[in-house]
Design an enzyme around this catalytic site. Structure first.
Site: not given
Ligand SMILES: Cc1cc2nc3c(=O)[nH]c(=O)nc-3n(C[C@H](O)[C@H](O)[C@H](O)COP(=O)(O)OP(=O)(O)OC[C@H]3O[C@@H](n4cnc5c(N)ncnc54)[C@H](O)[C@@H]3O)c2cc1C
Length: 329
Positions: A141, A144-145
């Protein structure tokens, strides 16, 4: 913790525990909807559990470690009574008035509303060093970084529009951005390709793939292989941005509701309402564009408020009871 009895119908079950799921949990818990959060058996906390410093989530002037941020969100949801279970949803039946959610343990939950907050998985290269150096020079990202790489030489892997976008954004910080692409031509749209090619900080490395990421605690070099000749080489960089796409986590329910052409969950306009009544989506699973922690959190808030309104409307019109009678018949 709310005990599940065979006949118990919950108001809302939230699948996923990233910023979207936990924010939806805070809001629905504070609205007295006693949410159950299926946080995942091994992946609770979502994508930010895999990173180090998060500097762009408002409210933390000095930044915050990703896992700390997520543990705080979990604690905040628990404080208001959210029932957070470290279990996976393994099957769902969403196209009926009372939704059924089967857990990894085999138990089945029943709920009037479901919020899908399962996120989106960034594609990985799958090469040695990539995982170990994630958050230590390897990133998915630029938004982000990018800021961490001022005046450094870095690389982007990918040949599509998002790779070009990442590379162009990174030129604001880095002294040089190599774009490593497996082929000799980009998949990106002409306009994005032209912009990237015209930028003097960007240099393309064609017909090449990364075979290993090197560094002790921090990236310092990439091993490359020429996809045409097979020749091996190295490239000294301090950062690697992997921009080869992402896969919304929709396997659990993709056959039951409408998706967009990007593979994300379709929602009605700016709402969180999916194509099925009582089923709402939040976070990266519906977002082909922004994919940030704060936008996911905002989207979790919207889903919670949509659920609250929907349950209120159902209760006042007796519509849900009517639907349940049809389901029971
Ligand atoms: C390495 C990295 C660094 C990042 N750094 C930043 C940053 O500095 N700033 C920023 O704003 N964004 C950052 N991002 C982006 C940010 O992490 C995502 O935009 C954000 O986490 C999305 O949130 P979400 O709740 O939609 O999904 P996610 O964070 O992906 O969470 C979804 C969760 O649901 C769970 N899940 C899926 N299917 C099931 C199931 N069937 N049963 C139970 N649980 C399930 C998954 O395993 C996961 O734990 C980064 C992403 C990555 C990969």
């Amino acid at each position: 913790m709310t005990e599940q009895t065979p006949d118990q119908v919950h108001d809302v079950v939230i699948i996923g525990s990233g910023p979207a799921g936990y924010t939806a949990a805070v809001y629905t818990a504070r609205a007295n909807l006693s949410p159950i959060v299926l946080a995942g058996s091994v992946t609770a906390g979502g994508e930010l559990m895999n990173t180090t410093e998060v500097e762009n989530f408002p409210g933390f002037p000095e930044g915050v470690m990703g896992p700390d941020l997520m543990m705080n969100m979990e604690a905040q949801a628990r404080r208001f009574g959210a029932d957070i279970r470290h279990e996976d949803a393994t099957a769902v039946k969403l196209d009926q008035p009372i939704k059924e959610i089967t857990l990894g343990s085999g138990a089945v939950l029943h709920s009037r509303a479901v919020i899908l907050a399962t996120g989106s998985a960034y594609r990985e290269l799958g090469v040695p060093g990539e995982k170990a150096l994630s958050g230590h020079g390897v990133s998915w990202c630029a938004t982000c970084d990018g800021f961490f790489f001022r005046e450094q030489e870095i690389a982007v892997v990918g040949g599509g529009d998002s790779a070009m976008e990442e590379a162009l954004f990174l030129t604001k910080f880095a002294s040089k951005v190599y774009v490593i692409h497996r082929r000799e031509e980009l998949r990106a749209s002409q306009i994005m390709a032209d912009r990237a090619k015209a930028n003097e900080k960007i240099e393309f490395i064609w017909n090449s793939e990364v075979t290993e990421v090197h560094g002790e605690g921090k990236v310092n070099q990439l091993a490359l292989r020429n996809t045409v000749t097979g020749a091996a080489s190295t490239l000294d960089v301090t950062g690697l941005f992997v921009a080869i796409g992402h896969d919304p986590r929709v396997d659990l329910f993709k056959d039951q509701l409408q998706l967009t052409e990007d593979g994300t969950v379709w929602v009605d306009g700016r709402s969180s309402k999916t194509s099925l009544p009582g089923v709402f989506a939040a976070g990266d699973v519906l977002d082909p564009t922004y994919r940030q922690a704060i936008t996911a959190a905002g989207s979790g808030c919207a889903a919670a408020i949509d659920v609250e309104h929907w349950l209120g409307a159902m209760a006042s019109s007796d519509a849900l009871e009517d639907q349940m009678a049809v389901q029971a018949a």
